[in-house]
Design a protein around this motif. Structure first.
Motif, PDB file in Angstrom:
ATOM      1  N   LEU A 208      -7.167   0.131  21.000  1.00 21.87           N
ATOM      2  CA  LEU A 208      -6.724  -1.354  20.975  1.00 21.87           C
ATOM      3  C   LEU A 208      -7.850  -2.195  21.150  1.00 21.87           C
ATOM      4  N   ARG A 209      -8.537  -2.043  22.209  1.00 24.11           N
ATOM      5  CA  ARG A 209      -9.954  -2.739  22.578  1.00 24.11           C
ATOM      6  C   ARG A 209     -10.836  -2.598  21.401  1.00 24.11           C
ATOM      7  N   ARG A 210     -10.841  -1.480  20.958  1.00 27.81           N
ATOM      8  CA  ARG A 210     -12.184  -1.203  19.889  1.00 27.81           C
ATOM      9  C   ARG A 210     -11.446  -2.111  18.599  1.00 27.81           C
ATOM     10  N   ILE A 211     -10.283  -2.074  18.171  1.00 34.50           N
ATOM     11  CA  ILE A 211      -9.784  -2.692  16.936  1.00 34.50           C
ATOM     12  C   ILE A 211      -9.895  -4.148  17.038  1.00 34.50           C
TER      13      ILE A 211
ATOM     14  N   ALA B 123       0.943  -1.218  -0.001  1.00 28.29           N
ATOM     15  CA  ALA B 123       0.007  -0.102  -0.072  1.00 28.29           C
ATOM     16  C   ALA B 123       0.885   1.284  -0.209  1.00 28.29           C
ATOM     17  N   THR B 124       0.398   2.167  -0.732  1.00 28.36           N
ATOM     18  CA  THR B 124       1.106   3.505  -0.869  1.00 28.36           C
ATOM     19  C   THR B 124       0.442   4.570  -0.296  1.00 28.36           C
ATOM     20  N   ASP B 125      -1.094   4.592  -0.269  1.00 27.31           N
ATOM     21  CA  ASP B 125      -2.104   5.427  -0.068  1.00 27.31           C
ATOM     22  C   ASP B 125      -1.999   5.423   1.665  1.00 27.31           C
ATOM     23  N   GLU B 126      -1.876   6.655   2.380  1.00 30.82           N
ATOM     24  CA  GLU B 126      -1.744   6.705   3.914  1.00 30.82           C
ATOM     25  C   GLU B 126      -3.017   6.164   4.548  1.00 30.82           C
ATOM     26  N   GLY B 127      -4.031   6.484   4.101  1.00 32.94           N
ATOM     27  CA  GLY B 127      -5.336   5.968   4.476  1.00 32.94           C
ATOM     28  C   GLY B 127      -5.828   4.453   4.392  1.00 32.94           C
ATOM     29  N   GLU B 128      -5.186   3.832   3.327  1.00 31.56           N
ATOM     30  CA  GLU B 128      -5.130   2.429   3.175  1.00 31.56           C
ATOM     31  C   GLU B 128      -4.141   1.783   4.057  1.00 31.56           C
ATOM     32  N   GLN B 129      -3.082   2.459   4.277  1.00 30.26           N
ATOM     33  CA  GLN B 129      -2.026   1.719   5.137  1.00 30.26           C
ATOM     34  C   GLN B 129      -2.568   1.817   6.720  1.00 30.26           C
ATOM     35  N   ARG B 130      -3.419   2.954   7.051  1.00 34.63           N
ATOM     36  CA  ARG B 130      -3.696   3.075   8.407  1.00 34.63           C
ATOM     37  C   ARG B 130      -4.841   2.039   8.930  1.00 34.63           C
ATOM     38  N   ALA B 131      -5.750   1.748   7.704  1.00 34.32           N
ATOM     39  CA  ALA B 131      -6.824   0.823   7.827  1.00 34.32           C
ATOM     40  C   ALA B 131      -6.149  -0.640   8.002  1.00 34.32           C
ATOM     41  N   LEU B 132      -5.425  -0.837   7.305  1.00 36.42           N
ATOM     42  CA  LEU B 132      -4.729  -2.353   6.906  1.00 36.42           C
ATOM     43  C   LEU B 132      -3.916  -2.559   8.281  1.00 36.42           C
ATOM     44  N   GLU B 133      -3.070  -1.465   8.819  1.00 33.70           N
ATOM     45  CA  GLU B 133      -2.448  -1.428  10.172  1.00 33.70           C
ATOM     46  C   GLU B 133      -3.569  -2.041  11.301  1.00 33.70           C
ATOM     47  N   GLU B 134      -4.677  -1.346  11.252  1.00 34.11           N
ATOM     48  CA  GLU B 134      -5.539  -1.769  12.235  1.00 34.11           C
ATOM     49  C   GLU B 134      -6.195  -2.903  12.130  1.00 34.11           C
ATOM     50  N   ASP B 135      -6.492  -3.246  10.805  1.00 35.87           N
ATOM     51  CA  ASP B 135      -7.058  -4.629  10.672  1.00 35.87           C
ATOM     52  C   ASP B 135      -5.739  -5.734  11.193  1.00 35.87           C
ATOM     53  N   VAL B 136      -4.796  -5.575  10.748  1.00 33.57           N
ATOM     54  CA  VAL B 136      -3.851  -6.664  11.232  1.00 33.57           C
ATOM     55  C   VAL B 136      -3.670  -6.476  12.836  1.00 33.57           C
ATOM     56  N   THR B 137      -3.433  -5.501  13.450  1.00 35.69           N
ATOM     57  CA  THR B 137      -3.337  -5.290  14.619  1.00 35.69           C
ATOM     58  C   THR B 137      -4.567  -5.900  15.383  1.00 35.69           C
ATOM     59  N   GLY B 138      -5.645  -5.787  15.000  1.00 35.38           N
ATOM     60  CA  GLY B 138      -6.916  -6.299  15.408  1.00 35.38           C
ATOM     61  C   GLY B 138      -7.080  -7.792  15.589  1.00 35.38           C
ATOM     62  N   LYS B 139      -6.846  -8.222  14.286  1.00 39.23           N
ATOM     63  CA  LYS B 139      -6.654  -9.573  14.318  1.00 39.23           C
ATOM     64  C   LYS B 139      -5.753 -10.344  15.052  1.00 39.23           C
ATOM     65  N   ILE B 140      -4.395  -9.767  15.164  1.00 49.28           N
ATOM     66  CA  ILE B 140      -3.637 -10.439  16.228  1.00 49.28           C
ATOM     67  C   ILE B 140      -3.832 -10.302  17.415  1.00 49.28           C
ATOM     68  N   LEU B 141      -4.534  -9.010  17.955  1.00 47.76           N
ATOM     69  CA  LEU B 141      -5.287  -9.097  19.264  1.00 47.76           C
ATOM     70  C   LEU B 141      -6.172 -10.094  19.367  1.00 47.76           C
ATOM     71  N   TRP B 142      -7.089 -10.084  18.690  1.00 44.80           N
ATOM     72  CA  TRP B 142      -8.178 -10.969  18.661  1.00 44.80           C
ATOM     73  C   TRP B 142      -7.769 -12.499  18.942  1.00 44.80           C
ATOM     74  N   LEU B 143      -6.685 -13.081  17.953  1.00 43.20           N
ATOM     75  CA  LEU B 143      -6.122 -14.188  18.257  1.00 43.20           C
ATOM     76  C   LEU B 143      -5.620 -14.407  19.569  1.00 43.20           C
TER      77      LEU B 143
END
Length: 172
Positions: free
Chosen positions: A114-117, A43-63
């Motif tokens: 972090l809890r929200r994501i 990803a090169t778009d800052e908004g996409e990067q931020r959204a993907l970072e939240e998705d990755v972090t959220g999935k790791i936390l959920w796991l």
């Protein structure tokens, strides 16, 4: 006492209880995280990067949350069985006393975020997919603004080139 397949480990939050997914497929979740990480790296778009970072972090936390809860659900019946069999409640009483003395800090913005994501990941909500959907709606809205409107085409002439009759068309 038998626990349900879903699991009994929960977290008290302002919005209520959060059950974990006791049937979570860790292999599949790890593959999802890896796929999101590949998208994030590309990803090169800052908004996409931020959204993907939240998705990755959220999935790791959920796991991690599901793993911790599964371990607690597995261990708790063994502890109860031991206490009932041996009649030794000293350890449980010591744990209760220690837990009562814990002073919980007010969750700051970072912990709340972090809890929200993590909860979003548990609910299957993807910030990246929401971002893409919002962008598609916005693009469709702007692409439809010319429909049904009248446009004036001056055929590329400027006022200094003389006067030509403009061509009036209606976009449909």
């Amino acid at each position: 006492m038998q626990t349900s397949k879903r699991g009994a480990c929960t977290e008290a939050t302002l919005s209520g209880r959060v059950d974990y997914d006791g049937q979570l497929n860790t292999t599949s979740m790890a593959q999802e995280i890896e796929a999101l990480q590949v998208k994030l790296d590309a990803a090169t778009d800052e908004g996409e990067q931020r959204a993907l970072e939240e998705d990755v972090t959220g999935k790791i936390l959920w796991l991690c949350w599901c793993g911790i809860c599964a371990e607690a659900d597995d261990l708790l019946p063994k502890v109860v069985d031991y206490v009932l069999r041996e009649g030794d409640t000293n350890g449980i009483l010591a744990m209760c006393s220690a837990m009562r003395s814990i002073v919980y800090a007010d969750p700051g913005d970072d912990r709340a975020h972090l809890r929200r994501i993590m909860h979003d990941a548990g609910a299957g909500t993807s910030k990246y997919q929401l971002l893409l959907a919002a962008r598609a709606v916005e693009e469709a809205r702007w692409s439809n603004t010319n429909r049904g409107t009248t446009t004036i085409d001056y055929h590329g002439t400027s006022p200094s080139e003389g006067s030509q009759t403009p061509k009036v068309t209606s976009a449909v």
